[in-house]
Design an enzyme around this catalytic site. Structure first.
Site, PDB file in Angstrom:
ATOM      1  N   GLU A  46     -20.540  68.921 -21.804  1.00 36.64           N
ATOM      2  CA  GLU A  46     -20.187  68.438 -20.458  1.00 36.64           C
ATOM      3  C   GLU A  46     -20.230  66.922 -20.502  1.00 36.64           C
ATOM      4  O   GLU A  46     -21.297  66.327 -20.447  1.00 36.64           O
ATOM      5  CB  GLU A  46     -21.209  68.976 -19.433  1.00 36.64           C
TER       6      GLU A  46
ATOM      7  N   ASN B 150     -28.315  61.686 -14.461  1.00 31.93           N
ATOM      8  CA  ASN B 150     -27.826  61.614 -13.072  1.00 31.93           C
ATOM      9  C   ASN B 150     -28.231  62.821 -12.220  1.00 31.93           C
ATOM     10  O   ASN B 150     -28.414  62.684 -11.024  1.00 31.93           O
ATOM     11  CB  ASN B 150     -26.316  61.382 -13.041  1.00 31.93           C
TER      12      ASN B 150
ATOM     13  N   CYS C 103     -20.271  62.561 -13.008  1.00 34.43           N
ATOM     14  CA  CYS C 103     -19.269  62.661 -14.074  1.00 34.43           C
ATOM     15  C   CYS C 103     -17.874  62.981 -13.561  1.00 34.43           C
ATOM     16  O   CYS C 103     -16.885  62.477 -14.074  1.00 34.43           O
ATOM     17  CB  CYS C 103     -19.701  63.750 -15.046  1.00 34.43           C
TER      18      CYS C 103
ATOM     19  N   GLU D 217     -19.716  75.521 -17.725  1.00 40.74           N
ATOM     20  CA  GLU D 217     -20.979  75.941 -17.131  1.00 40.74           C
ATOM     21  C   GLU D 217     -20.662  76.673 -15.840  1.00 40.74           C
ATOM     22  O   GLU D 217     -19.608  76.465 -15.230  1.00 40.74           O
ATOM     23  CB  GLU D 217     -21.872  74.720 -16.855  1.00 40.74           C
TER      24      GLU D 217
HETATM   25  P1  NAD Z   1     -25.856  59.674 -22.775  1.00 41.11           P
HETATM   26  O1  NAD Z   1     -24.708  60.196 -23.526  1.00 41.11           O
HETATM   27  O2  NAD Z   1     -26.303  58.293 -23.030  1.00 41.11           O
HETATM   28  O3  NAD Z   1     -27.141  60.594 -22.987  1.00 41.11           O
HETATM   29  C1  NAD Z   1     -27.118  61.976 -22.694  1.00 41.11           C
HETATM   30  C2  NAD Z   1     -28.244  62.656 -23.441  1.00 41.11           C
HETATM   31  O4  NAD Z   1     -27.942  62.680 -24.832  1.00 41.11           O
HETATM   32  C3  NAD Z   1     -29.609  61.977 -23.306  1.00 41.11           C
HETATM   33  O5  NAD Z   1     -30.602  62.963 -23.173  1.00 41.11           O
HETATM   34  C4  NAD Z   1     -29.744  61.248 -24.629  1.00 41.11           C
HETATM   35  O6  NAD Z   1     -31.083  61.041 -25.024  1.00 41.11           O
HETATM   36  C5  NAD Z   1     -29.051  62.202 -25.570  1.00 41.11           C
HETATM   37  N1  NAD Z   1     -28.540  61.594 -26.806  1.00 41.11           N
HETATM   38  C6  NAD Z   1     -28.074  60.338 -26.987  1.00 41.11           C
HETATM   39  N2  NAD Z   1     -27.680  60.176 -28.260  1.00 41.11           N
HETATM   40  C7  NAD Z   1     -27.894  61.356 -28.903  1.00 41.11           C
HETATM   41  C8  NAD Z   1     -27.698  61.808 -30.235  1.00 41.11           C
HETATM   42  N3  NAD Z   1     -27.183  61.023 -31.176  1.00 41.11           N
HETATM   43  N4  NAD Z   1     -28.044  63.079 -30.536  1.00 41.11           N
HETATM   44  C9  NAD Z   1     -28.543  63.898 -29.602  1.00 41.11           C
HETATM   45  N5  NAD Z   1     -28.758  63.514 -28.315  1.00 41.11           N
HETATM   46  C10 NAD Z   1     -28.436  62.258 -27.977  1.00 41.11           C
HETATM   47  O7  NAD Z   1     -25.475  59.895 -21.229  1.00 41.11           O
HETATM   48  P2  NAD Z   1     -26.240  59.368 -19.947  1.00 41.11           P
HETATM   49  O8  NAD Z   1     -26.041  57.894 -19.878  1.00 41.11           O
HETATM   50  O9  NAD Z   1     -27.602  59.929 -19.900  1.00 41.11           O
HETATM   51  O10 NAD Z   1     -25.405  60.080 -18.782  1.00 41.11           O
HETATM   52  C11 NAD Z   1     -24.220  59.606 -18.278  1.00 41.11           C
HETATM   53  C12 NAD Z   1     -23.045  60.307 -18.931  1.00 41.11           C
HETATM   54  O11 NAD Z   1     -23.161  61.720 -18.768  1.00 41.11           O
HETATM   55  C13 NAD Z   1     -21.722  59.943 -18.283  1.00 41.11           C
HETATM   56  O12 NAD Z   1     -20.759  59.737 -19.273  1.00 41.11           O
HETATM   57  C14 NAD Z   1     -21.397  61.163 -17.447  1.00 41.11           C
HETATM   58  O13 NAD Z   1     -20.024  61.320 -17.179  1.00 41.11           O
HETATM   59  C15 NAD Z   1     -21.939  62.259 -18.278  1.00 41.11           C
HETATM   60  N6  NAD Z   1     -22.181  63.460 -17.448  1.00 41.11           N
HETATM   61  C16 NAD Z   1     -21.365  64.552 -17.598  1.00 41.11           C
HETATM   62  C17 NAD Z   1     -21.551  65.673 -16.792  1.00 41.11           C
HETATM   63  C18 NAD Z   1     -20.667  66.879 -16.907  1.00 41.11           C
HETATM   64  O14 NAD Z   1     -21.078  67.943 -16.464  1.00 41.11           O
HETATM   65  N7  NAD Z   1     -19.489  66.785 -17.477  1.00 41.11           N
HETATM   66  C19 NAD Z   1     -22.587  65.683 -15.852  1.00 41.11           C
HETATM   67  C20 NAD Z   1     -23.409  64.564 -15.743  1.00 41.11           C
HETATM   68  C21 NAD Z   1     -23.192  63.458 -16.553  1.00 41.11           C
END
Ligand code: NAD
Length: 483
Positions: free
Chosen positions: A249, A152, A283, A457
């Site tokens: 995060e 995002n 998020c 962060e």
């Molecule tokens: P996701 O969890 O599907 O993927 C995030 C990252 O993790 C990607 O780079 C993915 O390739 C990697 N990943 C997936 N499985 C993994 C594993 N088993 N081991 C290591 N890496 C792995 O999330 P998304 O769909 O890309 O993003 C949306 C999510 O991110 C939402 O839940 C959102 O709330 C969260 N988010 C949180 C923040 C925050 O600062 N708290 C900010 C932005 C997004």
């Protein structure tokens, strides 16, 4: 439309390609066009990135902090000078409107680099008087840090992780989301141009398997993930196996509470920002909007009028306020939640449909009469879907706001500041806003509690997560041994 980078990975100051890796396509979600084709990192590429980071880190940590800061500041200047090109790239990769990416994405990354560039030279240890003897502490870098990003805010996430990591003497291997692989590579190129020594910021592409290989490697000291809670559980467990430091995060289902004495126009504006900016893919969004019963109808009326005016369309047109969702899969997920909300009996005030047949556009959606037990009030949707719930008393709304496994953020709108502080103190959330929403300046620590995360962060708090303390006891007299 093409946005093909010179190669898939950037390692040790060089562009690296290995076509044995699975193909990753970057799709412009406004049209469905493939704008770049890359390859996931093979084990050899992952090894090369970790080797480059390990080799470069110790010399970097030994440099005076003011020198490290100077390089980061130069990178920030290059980002600002290229803001438009970086913003167009981010718009193509994510679908977010240029109106947003021009002000919120690369620019906030530059802020982080400037902030930590200035912070690094101020870091000191302690001296601890112990009578005849004394002790002191050293703030040391951790070593090689792995950053894993969500789709995002790709360049912002890369900068929010790289800036403190590099400022405090670490090296980073960054893996962007496979959905948005492009801007991290542009950032790597900028770091190189700013004079960052080779190997300190490396980018490798891949999905969860690539992330897992990085986390498990014994050369890695720390993992910082931005992603969903299910991914967070896996990453935290893998890091735990190696007793590695983590920053998590993760997702949220944050409450935004509007009391009867709130400035209603501001509250409506904040609810819209906290549900429709970035097409709702943020998020910390306040996706459970609790509105006091006495002002609920007035709130909904004003909300419906302003929501109807949102300009949804071509993200490259600077007049556009909302673009598509990031992918077909995300659009299908969001429309599934809309159908579920209707099936559960929530009242659809507006939106809830796909716009057009091309691109992943979903109209801004408001549900009223939402109950706490409905799926749309419990699960993170990550799309432009606002759930409005009503409440009667302060105690009631606090209890309901906290009745979730998440704890990322929360907002309170009221004219009574004593009440605002009382409510914020009772809310289980890592980041709270009073009469504001979703502002995340780099000076302010950001992060979640409960399932929404571990660590912070930004702000001074980031120091704890990218350095460790070494204690040194200094004996100044004879050793008093009983032997
Ligand atoms: P996701 O969890 O599907 O993927 C995030 C990252 O993790 C990607 O780079 C993915 O390739 C990697 N990943 C997936 N499985 C993994 C594993 N088993 N081991 C290591 N890496 C792995 O999330 P998304 O769909 O890309 O993003 C949306 C999510 O991110 C939402 O839940 C959102 O709330 C969260 N988010 C949180 C923040 C925050 O600062 N708290 C900010 C932005 C997004």
């Amino acid at each position: 439309m093409r946005a093909q980078p010179r190669a898939s990975h950037f390692i040790g100051g060089e562009w690296i390609e290995d076509t044995d890796g699975a193909v990753i396509e970057s799709v412009y979600p406004a049209t469905g066009e493939v704008i770049a084709r890359l390859h996931a990192a093979t084990p050899a590429v992952i090894d090369r990135a970790l080797a480059a980071a390990s080799a470069a880190q110790k010399d970097w940590a030994a440099r005076p902090p003011v020198e490290r800061g100077r390089i980061l500041r130069r990178a920030a200047e290059l980002i600002r000078a290229r803001n438009r090109a970086l913003s167009v790239l981010e718009t193509l990769d994510t679908g977010k409107p240029l109106q947003e990416t021009l002000v919120a994405d690369a620019a906030s990354g530059a802020n982080a680099l400037e902030y930590f560039a200035g912070f690094a030279p101020t870091v000191t240890g302690q001296t601890i008087p112990l009578g005849r003897d004394m002790a002191y502490t050293l703030r040391e870098s951790l070593g090689v840090c792995v950053g894993i990003g969500a789709w995002n805010y790709p360049i912002q996430i890369a900068c929010w992780k790289a800036a403190p990591a590099l400022a405090f003497g670490n090296a980073m291997v960054f893996k962007p989301s496979e959905v948005t692989p492009l801007s991290a590579l542009a950032l790597a190129e900028i770091f190189a141009e700013a004079g960052l020594p080779s190997g300190l910021f490396n980018v490798v592409q891949g999905d969860g398997a690539c992330g897992a290989a990085l986390i498990r490697d014994p050369r890695v000291a720390k993992v910082s993930l931005t992603g969903s809670v299910p991914t967070g559980r896996k990453v935290y467990a893998m890091a735990g196996e190696g007793i590695k430091a983590v920053t998590m995060e993760l997702g949220g289902k944050s409450p935004l509470i509007v009391f009867e004495d709130a400035d209603l126009d501001n509250a409506v504006g904040a609810a819209m920002l906290g549900n429709f900016y970035s097409s709702g893919q943020i998020c910390s969004n306040g996706t459970r909007v609790f509105v006091h019963r006495d002002v609920r109808e007035a709130f909904l009326e004003r909300l419906a009028v302003r929501t109807a005016r949102i300009v949804l369309g071509d993200p490259l047109d600077e007049a556009t306020q909302m673009g598509p969702l990031v992918s077909e899969a995300q659009m299908a997920r969001v429309l599934g939640y809309v159908a579920q909300g209707q099936a559960e009996g929530a009242r659809l005030v507006c939106g809830g449909t796909r716009r057009g047949e091309t691109g992943c556009f979903v109209t801004p959606t408001v549900f009223a009469d939402v109950r706490d037990d409905m799926v749309i009030a419990r699960e993170e949707i990550f799309g432009p879907v606002m759930a409005v719930l009503d409440f009667g008393t302060e105690d009631e709304v606090i209890a309901r706001a906290n009745a979730t496994e998440y704890g990322l953020a929360a907002g309170v709108f009221t004219g009574d500041l004593a009440r605002a502080h009382r409510v914020v103190a009772a809310l289980e959330a890592g980041t709270c806003w009073i009469n504001a929403y979703n502002l995340t300046p780099v000076e302010m620590p950001f992060g979640g509690v409960k399932a929404s995360g571990v660590g912070r962060e930004n702000g001074h708090a980031a120091l704890e997560h990218y350095t460790r303390v070494k204690s040194v006891y200094l004996g100044l007299g004879d050793v008093d041994a009983p032997f």
